[in-house]
Enzyme design. Structure first.
Site, PDB file in Angstrom:
ATOM      1  CG  ASP A  37      11.256 -11.240  20.351  1.00  0.00           C
ATOM      2  OD1 ASP A  37      10.948 -12.240  21.221  1.00  0.00           O
ATOM      3  OD2 ASP A  37      11.369 -10.183  20.702  1.00  0.00           O
ATOM      4  CD  GLN A 101      19.664  -3.512  27.539  1.00  0.00           C
ATOM      5  OE1 GLN A 101      20.213  -2.377  28.012  1.00  0.00           O
ATOM      6  NE2 GLN A 101      20.644  -4.335  26.757  1.00  0.00           N
ATOM      7  CG  HIS A 107      18.533  -6.774  21.838  1.00  0.00           C
ATOM      8  ND1 HIS A 107      19.020  -6.729  23.212  1.00  0.00           N
ATOM      9  CD2 HIS A 107      17.361  -6.802  21.903  1.00  0.00           C
ATOM     10  CE1 HIS A 107      18.061  -6.656  23.806  1.00  0.00           C
ATOM     11  NE2 HIS A 107      17.008  -6.623  23.420  1.00  0.00           N
ATOM     12  CG  HIS A 109      13.477  -4.828  19.907  1.00  0.00           C
ATOM     13  ND1 HIS A 109      12.676  -6.065  20.392  1.00  0.00           N
ATOM     14  CD2 HIS A 109      14.320  -4.436  20.537  1.00  0.00           C
ATOM     15  CE1 HIS A 109      13.105  -6.390  21.615  1.00  0.00           C
ATOM     16  NE2 HIS A 109      14.170  -5.394  21.806  1.00  0.00           N
TER      17      HIS A 109
END
Length: 146
Positions: A37, A101, A107, A109
């Site tokens: 990220d 979100q 996705h 994390h």
């Protein structure tokens, strides 16, 4: 955005999957892509996305593709724990804007947690590219040893 809507094929993760935008890739196969990220909450914050499912959230993805994503999440969580030695790790997934979100492509994390360090606010500050490159190289070496 609500929980329901039309998948936007121009979302940032779809662009990364297609190779239109760069990422600090840790893992890729035919079905799943994982990368660091660029707005991490802690060192090693990793995102895992389905490459095949045009799913906005967990309500949209089929079970087979979700299982493929989760298999990679588990593998990379092990890599992050081995390679970075955090005292804990969070695995989280958000559904809908009110839940946090911000990118409407399913996705997961993986967020390493370190004793005495609070989480940074997501998307509040961009990581240093040189640090991400070093971390990427370090973690890819761990992945290749497995």
């Amino acid at each position: 955005m609500s929980l329901h809507g039309t998948y936007d094929p121009q979302n940032i993760f779809a662009q990364i999957i297609r190779g239109e935008l760069p990422c600090y890739k840790l893992y890729e196969d035919d079905d799943v892509l994982a990368f660091l990220d660029v707005f991490p909450q802690s060192s090693g914050h990793t995102l895992v996305v389905s490459k095949k499912a045009a799913a906005r959230n967990i309500l949209d993805i089929d079970a087979d593709n979700l299982c493929k994503v989760m298999r990679v999440v588990q593998q990379l969580t092990r890599v992050l724990v081995e390679g970075l030695q955090p005292e804990g790790v969070q695995v989280v997934q958000f559904n809908g804007a009110p839940a946090g979100q911000t990118v409407f492509h399913l996705h997961m994390h993986i967020v390493p947690r370190y004793a005495g360090q609070g989480l940074g606010m997501h998307a509040s500050s961009k990581a240093d590219p040189a640090e991400l490159e070093q971390l990427q190289a370090r973690l890819v070496k761990c992945i290749n040893r497995l």
